[in-house]
Design an enzyme around this catalytic site. Structure first.
Site, mmCIF file in Angstrom:
data_model
loop_
_atom_site.group_PDB
_atom_site.id
_atom_site.type_symbol
_atom_site.label_atom_id
_atom_site.label_comp_id
_atom_site.label_asym_id
_atom_site.label_seq_id
_atom_site.Cartn_x
_atom_site.Cartn_y
_atom_site.Cartn_z
ATOM 1 N N ASP A 182 -65.489 2.717 15.111
ATOM 2 C CA ASP A 182 -67.024 3.656 15.778
ATOM 3 C C ASP A 182 -66.850 2.964 17.359
ATOM 4 O OD1 ASP A 182 -67.193 5.592 13.224
ATOM 5 O OD2 ASP A 182 -68.124 3.436 12.600
ATOM 6 N N HIS A 209 -71.620 4.865 8.543
ATOM 7 C CA HIS A 209 -70.383 5.139 9.284
ATOM 8 C C HIS A 209 -69.915 6.586 8.425
ATOM 9 C CE1 HIS A 209 -66.011 5.169 10.002
ATOM 10 N NE2 HIS A 209 -65.848 5.114 8.628
HETATM 11 N N1 LIG Z 1 -64.773 1.729 7.639
HETATM 12 C C1 LIG Z 1 -63.743 2.914 8.196
HETATM 13 O O1 LIG Z 1 -63.654 3.536 9.385
HETATM 14 C C2 LIG Z 1 -62.953 3.505 8.051
HETATM 15 C C3 LIG Z 1 -62.441 3.607 6.279
HETATM 16 N N2 LIG Z 1 -61.153 3.918 5.626
HETATM 17 C C4 LIG Z 1 -60.883 4.266 4.171
HETATM 18 O O2 LIG Z 1 -60.211 3.515 3.210
HETATM 19 C C5 LIG Z 1 -59.790 3.401 2.290
HETATM 20 C C6 LIG Z 1 -57.760 3.487 2.551
HETATM 21 O O3 LIG Z 1 -57.485 4.797 3.792
HETATM 22 P P1 LIG Z 1 -55.917 4.451 3.414
HETATM 23 O O4 LIG Z 1 -55.087 3.083 3.232
HETATM 24 O O5 LIG Z 1 -55.459 5.367 4.720
HETATM 25 O O6 LIG Z 1 -55.442 5.196 1.932
HETATM 26 P P2 LIG Z 1 -54.412 5.322 0.896
HETATM 27 O O7 LIG Z 1 -54.291 6.016 0.005
HETATM 28 O O8 LIG Z 1 -53.279 5.212 1.797
HETATM 29 O O9 LIG Z 1 -53.995 3.702 0.585
HETATM 30 C C7 LIG Z 1 -55.741 2.928 -0.129
HETATM 31 C C8 LIG Z 1 -54.302 1.942 -1.498
HETATM 32 O O10 LIG Z 1 -55.406 1.638 -2.057
HETATM 33 C C9 LIG Z 1 -54.800 0.893 -3.351
HETATM 34 N N3 LIG Z 1 -55.922 1.118 -3.949
HETATM 35 C C10 LIG Z 1 -55.978 2.375 -5.493
HETATM 36 N N4 LIG Z 1 -56.939 1.717 -6.118
HETATM 37 C C11 LIG Z 1 -56.165 -0.046 -5.797
HETATM 38 C C12 LIG Z 1 -57.441 -1.275 -6.491
HETATM 39 N N5 LIG Z 1 -58.144 -0.818 -7.786
HETATM 40 N N6 LIG Z 1 -56.761 -2.139 -6.448
HETATM 41 C C13 LIG Z 1 -56.204 -2.333 -5.720
HETATM 42 N N7 LIG Z 1 -55.872 -2.009 -4.627
HETATM 43 C C14 LIG Z 1 -56.227 -0.319 -5.056
HETATM 44 C C15 LIG Z 1 -53.969 2.503 -3.279
HETATM 45 O O11 LIG Z 1 -52.902 2.296 -3.948
HETATM 46 C C16 LIG Z 1 -53.103 2.220 -1.736
HETATM 47 O O12 LIG Z 1 -52.490 1.006 -1.526
HETATM 48 C C17 LIG Z 1 -60.031 5.089 2.672
HETATM 49 O O13 LIG Z 1 -61.454 5.220 1.380
HETATM 50 C C18 LIG Z 1 -60.615 5.103 3.734
HETATM 51 O O14 LIG Z 1 -61.553 6.015 4.009
HETATM 52 C C19 LIG Z 1 -60.418 4.626 6.762
HETATM 53 C C20 LIG Z 1 -60.382 4.798 7.807
HETATM 54 C C21 LIG Z 1 -61.619 4.196 8.091
HETATM 55 O O1 LIG Z 2 -62.717 9.717 8.277
HETATM 56 C C1 LIG Z 2 -62.403 9.578 7.276
HETATM 57 O O2 LIG Z 2 -62.391 9.401 6.387
HETATM 58 C C2 LIG Z 2 -61.628 7.528 7.811
HETATM 59 C C3 LIG Z 2 -62.419 6.753 8.020
HETATM 60 O O3 LIG Z 2 -63.908 6.754 8.149
HETATM 61 C C4 LIG Z 2 -63.185 7.007 10.031
HETATM 62 O O4 LIG Z 2 -61.294 7.820 10.006
HETATM 63 O O5 LIG Z 2 -63.322 6.916 10.446
#
Ligand SMILES: NC(=O)C1=CN([C@@H]2O[C@H](COP(=O)(O)OP(=O)(O)OC[C@H]3O[C@@H](n4cnc5c(N)ncnc54)[C@H](O)[C@@H]3O)[C@@H](O)[C@H]2O)C=CC1
Ligand SMILES: O=C([O-])CC(=O)C(=O)O
Length: 345
Positions: A182, A209
């Site tokens: 953010d 967030h």
């Molecule tokens: N805090 C923030 O600002 C942001 C948060 N996110 C969040 O981050 C998370 C991940 O996003 P991506 O990497 O794009 O998803 P993705 O689906 O590409 O990767 C997620 C990974 O987590 C793994 N996974 C699932 N269950 C698991 C477990 N029990 N133990 C270990 N690994 C496990 C999967 O195998 C996969 O490799 C989502 O919840 C998304 O909403 C995304 C962008 C910004």
């Molecule tokens: O928007 C989403 O789902 C992933 C996230 O948290 C971000 O990009 O800030």
């Protein structure tokens, strides 16, 4: 990790590699031994985040954990000629080895959004993933700093706190919701609108967030610029909707991964610097807080040898920001309560 450091690393050649730690003030043999574990390391965020943490000279051991796919990611990243040793761990039976001795645990495990979904729509799947991973953190590395990226952060951080409380390991100074993206967005959008050098811009982003709970404080932005009220309102809305902007552009293929990896690497680097005793390390994060009447809240946090050294107050707010603060409280309160209820069910 700063942008200038990345630029420096990109510029340097392998033959000059020995000098870059010294240039940053850390001789390679005097930088403390630090283990970082990434849970969800084979995912969209996990892979570029693994790369960026491999570039960080403060890391001596990098443990890449996922349910599958990590041996390949680890083999790939391990060939990069930087300080850390890289090990891949796949499947629950290897979670203990991944976590043992970790100083910082970064959690991007879980499903991302598709167009039309809110972050809260991820709760049903991600709440359980974060609960079980935090159970393992409590067991195998209870003193680590935990950086929760998995959404909905407004609920997953309270879930983590309840898991740690039940295990008797909770230390509010060591639990962080990663809201750095953010701040990254607010800086970029502000610099573009104000036509100032983005490298000189800082903007605190407070609250939570998700949607309106994300409250950028443009009245406190540096470098200051005289933007009209409508421009500030548009910048605020764009920052709040930044995640959705990426989700829609990716059209079903996930949410922000590359910018999130960058943001996650900045925040983890700040945690490592704090642990190493670097003074005045301040980043925004969603932490246990008394800044408002809500039990968790994102604001500027000073990082130190034990994690959170000080949760900083909000400073002076404009009338528009005061309204935004009141408007975000009901949603943030209910997301926090939802997480706490889930963890105790
Ligand atoms: N805090 C923030 O600002 C942001 C948060 N996110 C969040 O981050 C998370 C991940 O996003 P991506 O990497 O794009 O998803 P993705 O689906 O590409 O990767 C997620 C990974 O987590 C793994 N996974 C699932 N269950 C698991 C477990 N029990 N133990 C270990 N690994 C496990 C999967 O195998 C996969 O490799 C989502 O919840 C998304 O909403 C995304 C962008 C910004
Ligand atoms: O928007 C989403 O789902 C992933 C996230 O948290 C971000 O990009 O800030």
């Amino acid at each position: 990790m700063t942008t200038s450091m990345l630029a420096y690393l990109a510029r340097r050649t392998p033959s000059t590699g020995a000098s870059y730690l010294t240039r940053r003030g850390f001789a390679s043999d005097s930088a403390p031994v630090r283990k970082v574990a990434i849970l969800g390391a084979a995912g969209g965020i996990g892979q570029p985040l693994s790369l960026l943490m491999k570039l960080n000279p403060l890391v001596s051991r990098l443990a890449l954990y996922d349910i599958s796919g990590t041996p390949g990611v680890a083999a790939d990243v391990s060939h990069i000629n930087t300080r850390s040793e890289v090990l891949g761990f796949a499947g629950e039976e290897q979670l203990e080895k991944a976590l043992k001795g970790a100083d910082v645990v970064i959690i991007p495990a879980g499903v991302p959004r598709k167009p039309g979904m809110t972050r809260d729509d991820l709760f049903n799947i991600n709440a359980g993933i974060v609960k079980s991973l935090c159970g393992a953190v409590a067991k195998y590395c209870p003193h680590a700093l935990v950086n929760v990226i998995s959404n909905p952060v407004n609920s997953t951080v309270p879930i983590a706190s309840e898991v740690f409380k039940k295990a008797g390991t909770y230390d509010e100074k060591r639990l962080f919701g990663v809201t750095t993206l953010d701040v990254v967005r607010a800086k970029t959008f502000y610099a573009g609108k104000a036509k100032v050098n983005v490298a000189d811009v800082n903007v605190p982003v407070v609250g939570g967030h998700a949607g309106v709970t994300i409250l950028p404080l443009f009245s406190q932005a540096t470098s200051s610029a005289n933007l009209a009220n409508e421009e500030i309102e548009a910048l605020t809305k764009r920052t709040q909707d930044g995640g959705t902007e990426v989700v829609e552009a990716k059209a079903g293929k996930g949410s922000a991964t590359l910018s999130m990896a960058y943001a996650g690497a900045i925040f983890a680097d700040a945690c490592l610097k704090g642990l190493n005793g670097v003074p005045d390390v301040v980043e925004c994060s969603f932490v246990q807080s008394t800044v408002t009447d809500l039990p968790f809240f994102a604001s500027k946090v000073r990082l130190g040898k034990n994690g959170v050294e000080e949760v900083l107050g909000l400073g002076a707010l404009s009338d528009y920001e005061k309204q935004g603060l009141e408007a975000l409280k009901p949603e943030l309160k209910s997301s926090i309560e939802k997480g706490i209820k889930f963890a105790n069910a």
